[in-house]
Scaffold this motif. Structure first.
Motif, mmCIF file in Angstrom:
data_model
loop_
_atom_site.group_PDB
_atom_site.id
_atom_site.type_symbol
_atom_site.label_atom_id
_atom_site.label_comp_id
_atom_site.label_asym_id
_atom_site.label_seq_id
_atom_site.Cartn_x
_atom_site.Cartn_y
_atom_site.Cartn_z
ATOM 1 N N GLN A 77 100.874 27.119 23.771
ATOM 2 C CA GLN A 77 101.886 28.122 24.071
ATOM 3 C C GLN A 77 102.467 28.659 22.763
ATOM 4 O OE1 GLN A 77 104.887 26.180 26.446
ATOM 5 N NE2 GLN A 77 103.533 25.880 28.217
ATOM 6 N N GLU A 78 103.181 29.787 22.860
ATOM 7 C CA GLU A 78 103.928 30.249 21.707
ATOM 8 C C GLU A 78 104.903 29.147 21.309
ATOM 9 O OE1 GLU A 78 105.953 34.371 20.100
ATOM 10 O OE2 GLU A 78 105.189 34.248 22.154
ATOM 11 N N LYS A 79 105.061 28.916 19.992
ATOM 12 C CA LYS A 79 105.765 27.722 19.522
ATOM 13 C C LYS A 79 107.183 27.604 20.077
ATOM 14 C CE LYS A 79 105.291 26.056 15.285
ATOM 15 N NZ LYS A 79 105.416 25.873 13.819
ATOM 16 N N LYS A 80 107.957 28.677 20.058
ATOM 17 C CA LYS A 80 109.335 28.593 20.542
ATOM 18 C C LYS A 80 109.383 28.166 21.991
ATOM 19 C CE LYS A 80 113.642 31.232 20.789
ATOM 20 N NZ LYS A 80 114.298 32.551 20.555
ATOM 21 N N GLN A 81 108.460 28.727 22.801
ATOM 22 C CA GLN A 81 108.409 28.360 24.222
ATOM 23 C C GLN A 81 108.012 26.902 24.392
ATOM 24 O OE1 GLN A 81 109.141 30.481 26.994
ATOM 25 N NE2 GLN A 81 109.182 28.452 27.920
ATOM 26 N N ALA A 82 107.026 26.458 23.599
ATOM 27 C CA ALA A 82 106.580 25.069 23.700
ATOM 28 C C ALA A 82 107.704 24.105 23.321
ATOM 29 C CB ALA A 82 105.362 24.848 22.795
ATOM 30 N N GLN A 83 108.447 24.446 22.271
ATOM 31 C CA GLN A 83 109.556 23.582 21.848
ATOM 32 C C GLN A 83 110.646 23.514 22.913
ATOM 33 O OE1 GLN A 83 110.447 25.570 18.158
ATOM 34 N NE2 GLN A 83 109.199 24.162 16.929
ATOM 35 N N GLU A 84 110.943 24.664 23.543
ATOM 36 C CA GLU A 84 111.952 24.684 24.611
ATOM 37 C C GLU A 84 111.491 23.853 25.803
ATOM 38 O OE1 GLU A 84 112.738 28.740 25.543
ATOM 39 O OE2 GLU A 84 113.855 29.135 23.685
ATOM 40 N N ASN A 85 110.216 24.000 26.161
ATOM 41 C CA ASN A 85 109.684 23.233 27.293
ATOM 42 C C ASN A 85 109.726 21.739 27.014
ATOM 43 O OD1 ASN A 85 109.195 25.580 28.732
ATOM 44 N ND2 ASN A 85 107.025 25.697 28.161
ATOM 45 N N TYR A 86 109.453 21.375 25.769
ATOM 46 C CA TYR A 86 109.501 19.966 25.390
ATOM 47 C C TYR A 86 110.935 19.425 25.504
ATOM 48 C CZ TYR A 86 109.318 15.846 22.346
ATOM 49 O OH TYR A 86 109.447 14.574 21.830
ATOM 50 N N GLU A 87 111.878 20.166 24.941
ATOM 51 C CA GLU A 87 113.273 19.723 24.991
ATOM 52 C C GLU A 87 113.776 19.644 26.428
ATOM 53 O OE1 GLU A 87 114.965 18.543 22.568
ATOM 54 O OE2 GLU A 87 113.526 19.023 20.991
ATOM 55 N N ASN A 88 113.410 20.624 27.257
ATOM 56 C CA ASN A 88 113.837 20.604 28.656
ATOM 57 C C ASN A 88 113.272 19.386 29.389
ATOM 58 O OD1 ASN A 88 115.290 22.963 28.390
ATOM 59 N ND2 ASN A 88 113.607 24.283 29.070
ATOM 60 N N ALA A 89 111.987 19.090 29.114
ATOM 61 C CA ALA A 89 111.355 17.939 29.774
ATOM 62 C C ALA A 89 112.055 16.640 29.375
ATOM 63 C CB ALA A 89 109.874 17.879 29.421
ATOM 64 N N ILE A 90 112.377 16.500 28.088
ATOM 65 C CA ILE A 90 113.047 15.295 27.605
ATOM 66 C C ILE A 90 114.416 15.145 28.268
ATOM 67 C CG2 ILE A 90 113.981 14.115 25.573
ATOM 68 C CD1 ILE A 90 110.919 14.272 25.742
ATOM 69 N N SER A 91 115.155 16.259 28.310
ATOM 70 C CA SER A 91 116.510 16.191 28.872
ATOM 71 C C SER A 91 116.496 15.844 30.358
ATOM 72 C CB SER A 91 117.234 17.526 28.655
ATOM 73 O OG SER A 91 116.588 18.561 29.378
ATOM 74 N N GLN A 92 115.382 16.148 31.041
ATOM 75 C CA GLN A 92 115.264 15.849 32.470
ATOM 76 C C GLN A 92 114.624 14.485 32.732
ATOM 77 O OE1 GLN A 92 113.219 19.191 34.261
ATOM 78 N NE2 GLN A 92 114.559 20.660 33.227
ATOM 79 N N PRO A 595 112.764 10.083 37.103
ATOM 80 C CA PRO A 595 113.071 10.359 35.688
ATOM 81 C C PRO A 595 113.301 9.064 34.918
ATOM 82 C CG PRO A 595 114.376 11.754 37.147
ATOM 83 C CD PRO A 595 113.703 10.732 38.014
ATOM 84 N N ILE A 596 112.964 9.118 33.627
ATOM 85 C CA ILE A 596 113.167 7.959 32.758
ATOM 86 C C ILE A 596 114.651 7.840 32.443
ATOM 87 C CG2 ILE A 596 112.652 7.020 30.464
ATOM 88 C CD1 ILE A 596 109.945 8.514 30.677
ATOM 89 N N GLN A 597 115.190 6.636 32.612
ATOM 90 C CA GLN A 597 116.622 6.410 32.464
ATOM 91 C C GLN A 597 116.916 5.728 31.132
ATOM 92 O OE1 GLN A 597 118.784 7.505 34.842
ATOM 93 N NE2 GLN A 597 117.031 8.285 36.015
ATOM 94 N N GLY A 598 118.172 5.882 30.711
ATOM 95 C CA GLY A 598 118.627 5.155 29.526
ATOM 96 C C GLY A 598 118.727 6.043 28.308
ATOM 97 N N PRO A 599 119.472 5.605 27.308
ATOM 98 C CA PRO A 599 119.611 6.383 26.064
ATOM 99 C C PRO A 599 118.262 6.449 25.342
ATOM 100 C CG PRO A 599 120.557 4.192 25.787
ATOM 101 C CD PRO A 599 120.223 4.322 27.234
#
Length: 766
Positions: A77-92, A595-599
């Motif tokens: 993917q375009e890098k900015k989109q890929a980075q956003e998708n990665y961060e969103n996945a982690i936060s969820q 979803p994965i739990q914990g800090p």
């Protein structure tokens, strides 16, 4: 105490357990799969971040993860989109994987694994293809970078997003993950031998005709050097054309839908006796890291001393009538002369004496400003400018440097040299490619001198002009070049061209040919290569991916129309799957039940200290890192600059004594001649009196006799370093022949007798 944040706490858990690399070398292309095995041994989910080097020519085309027996294939993917998708996945609370190329340099990659649950294993595999370079001795060279040097940050960008600046470091022997490499080699021409700078298992042939072989890296690699593999085939200089079918599900007419062509030429250029009297500018890195030894095995020259010896050789090898100048750069820069000066005995002597006093004392690595200063000065009509750049290549503004060279590529050629392990392939190859020169790397026990002299010989040859390609194809077919139009050709160098084959032709017996045409001093030359159009399929689409990489490099190096070229790069990258500085691979494990739990605990994977066993601390003491804006923090608080480096210095100084050959070369005059004095006699191992007594005709001039003796000595006692003195010899022989008569043969015979040698008089054209 941990100096400057440079070393990480070895007690900290590291989730990366092993790196295993499978390499398939077919002729002049390598296909590489690298698998990184992770395991989270902590009680909380982990985000792991790993930065690693990769050759700038690598075309990364695949990225996937294996988790709990399931394969998760990443999407580009375009890098900015890929980075956003990665961060969103982690936060969820989702498990995610991200692979990206550093925005500042094409030879640094990072792999992020987010939300790796406690106790879980994950294997991440990235795959890439790469063209392999051809060495002067006919070896095909594959390098697997294992050393990533920190990139020097400019003062004004010290806080910039540069992913090498914060990497934790450990002594290489303490790295907690293992490293293995297995290599398969295949060539229809037969494999003669395989060599490496690292211990290998015995070469094992898998076919009786020695066309297929296997080798692996011995256990215990210390990450203190790149892994270099040299493959020697029975035949290497055969022009060839490979045609590859397009991707079955891609649209016809698109980059991946049409067949792709890879053409390899080996032009045979006649050696001209007329040397170019150009303008030669030598740009020498004098940053602190240049005081490190050439390699980590002890008892060797420092990089700066090897560079100084090389500069003396280059200066002595220049032709009369040319112009020259020498620049040194670090955090600041200087030059020997305000403008390039004409090459005379006086200017050469002054430059040689100044070279001997050079030191790695200019701080950081800032190459852009000296380049701009060089380009601001007008070129001299009739003296084509040739720029030689020597650096250990640790800069952060790689794209800007390449763009500056690109902007000025109409008025010069650039020959670049990467010194030591971990030199930036993106910088070294990028500036050479931008200005039609060649790139060389000096690693391990390589000597800098022969590689530099080889490049000077190329620079001295007359410029090849009117280069063109013509294709002869059956009706219904045509080609579109995917790589830049060939503009520069050098003797002994492979020229690779990529093209797209458009149209249709039903005949399986169809054939075509491609012709490379060029002129040298009004003489025309043609290299024609016929080829079959019986197309072959390749599941990995190797030629398509290499062509895409070539196109991406062309557009990424041009910052003049950045927005337009970024769009082209992104389009090519998304079509081909080849990662660029504007795209990234993203994979999300969507099959988790909850979803994965914990800090989330962040873990940066440590790398080996750059140049294990070399005087890294000595480099810091030379102020490259501590006082020049390098992003290692709190240097003064940790007292890094107080580390004693006397051991490293003493081993370097022990090797700084001039060799007899260098002593001889230092005595040569600008016109190619020698004087018979005590210094020359000492090298020749004769007395001045016995040399004069052996002179056949006491009325003849002594310098001619001295020069004959010097040439014979080089042939007799330094034949293994021939590449380093060939140009010196050429000047000397031309000077001798211009002053000699029919008695030259008698003089050569007498000189052979004095030196107890038997050098063929043909050396002098007899």
């Amino acid at each position: 105490m941990t100096p400057c944040g440079l070393l990480t706490n070895s007690e900290q858990p590291v989730p990366l357990k092993s790196i295993s690399v499978d390499v398939s070398v077919h002729e002049f292309v390598a296909d590489v799969s690298a698998t990184l095995d992770y395991k989270n041994e902590e009680k909380e989910p982990v985000e792991a971040f790993f930065v690693f080097p990769m050759d700038e020519d690598s075309a990364v085309y695949s990225f996937q993860a294996q988790v709990d027996g399931k394969s998760i294939v990443a999407e580009i993917q375009e890098k900015k989109q890929a980075q956003e998708n990665y961060e969103n996945a982690i936060s969820q609370g989702q498990e995610a994987f991200l692979l990206e190329q550093d925005s500042s340099s094409g030879d640094i990659f990072s792999c992020s694994i987010g939300n790796l649950p406690p106790g879980q294993k994950a294997a991440v595999t990235l795959s890439y293809v790469q063209e392999l370079s051809l060495e002067a001795d006919g070896a095909v060279r594959f390098v697997l970078p294992a050393v990533l040097n920190p990139r020097y940050l400019l003062q004004e960008s010290a806080a910039a997003d540069n992913i090498t600046s914060q990497i934790p470091r450990l002594p290489s022997k303490e790295l907690p993950y293992t490293f293995s490499v297995s290599v398969n080699v295949c060539s229809p021409h037969g494999i003669e031998k395989v060599q490496s700078n690292c211990p290998l298992s015995p070469l094992r042939y898998l076919e009786d005709d020695k066309t297929v072989a296997q080798i692996s890296l011995a256990e215990g690699h210390k990450f203190d050097r790149d892994v270099e593999i040299l493959v020697y085939y029975r035949e290497v200089n055969t022009p060839s054309v490979s045609v590859e079918l397009g991707q079955a599900d891609a649209k016809p007419g698109s980059l991946m839908g049409d067949p792709a062509v890879m053409v390899s030429f080996y032009p045979s250029i006649p050696e001209s006796q007329e040397e170019s009297t150009g303008e030669f500018i030598f740009l020498m890195d004098r940053s602190g890291s240049m005081s490190c030894p050439m390699h980590s095995q002890g008892g060797v020259q420092s990089r700066i001393d090897s560079a100084k010896e090389t500069l003396v050789l280059l200066l002595k090898s220049l032709p009369l009538g040319c112009f020259f100048n020498i620049y040194g750069f670090g955090s600041s820069f200087d030059s020997f002369f305000p403008e390039s000066v004409v090459y005379t005995q006086q200017s050469m002597e002054e430059a040689v004496q100044r070279v001997k006093t050079l030191a790695a004392d200019l701080g950081g690595t800032e190459i852009l400003e000296p380049l701009k200063d060089i380009y601001r000065k007008s070129c001299r009509p009739g003296h084509p400018r040739q720029l030689f750049v020597f650096t250990d290549g640790e800069v952060c503004d790689t794209w800007q440097v390449i763009a500056e060279v690109q902007r000025n590529n109409q008025n010069h050629r650039c020959f670049s040299f990467g010194i030591g392990e971990g030199a930036s392939t993106s910088l070294i190859k990028g500036i050479a490619r931008a200005a039609g020169g060649t790139a060389e790397f000096i690693t391990g026990k390589d000597r800098m001198q022969p590689k530099a002299l080889r490049s000077l010989k190329r620079a001295l040859q007359p410029v090849v002009q009117d280069v063109s390609l013509t294709w002869t194809l059956p009706p219904g077919l045509e080609t579109t070049l995917l790589s830049p139009d060939p503009a520069v050709i050098f003797q002994g160098q492979r020229l690779i061209v990529y093209a797209q084959l458009k149209g249709t032709n039903a005949s399986k017996e169809a054939a075509g040919e491609v012709c490379l045409q060029y002129k040298i001093q009004s003489d025309g030359f043609r290299n024609t290569v016929p080829f079959s159009l019986n197309l072959k399929a390749d599941d990995k689409l190797t030629i398509h991916r290499l062509a895409a990489k070539s196109m991406i490099q062309t557009f990424e190096g041009n910052l003049e129309d950045a927005a337009k070229d970024k769009k082209k790069v992104v389009d090519i990258s998304l079509q081909s799957g080849v990662v660029s500085s504007h795209t990234a691979y993203i994979a999300i494990n969507k099959e988790l039940n909850q979803p994965i739990q914990g800090p989330l605990t962040q873990r940066d994977i440590p790398l080996g200290v750059p140049y294990s066993g070399c005087s890294l601390f000595q480099c810091v003491a030379a102020s490259e890192f501590c006082s020049s804006g390098f992003a290692f923090h709190d240097c003064e608080d940790h007292g890094l600059c107080e580390v004693d480096s006397s051991t490293e210095m003493s081993s370097i100084e022990a090797c700084s004594t001039e060799s007899p050959l260098l002593q001889l070369i230092s005595l040569q005059k600008a016109d190619g001649s020698w004087e018979l004095d005590e210094a020359l006699a000492s090298v020749l191992d004769v007395s001045v009196q016995s040399a004069l007594a052996a002179l056949p005709d006491q009325n003849k001039d002594v310098p001619t006799w001295a020069t004959i003796l010097a040439v014979l000595w080089m042939h007799n006692f330094s034949q293994d370093q021939r590449e380093e003195w060939e140009l010196l010899e050429r000047k000397a022989v031309a000077w001798i022949r211009a002053r000699s008569d029919s008695s030259l043969g008698e003089y050569v015979k007498a000189a052979n007798a004095l030196l107890k040698s038997s050098v063929d008089p043909a050396v002098f054209g007899l």
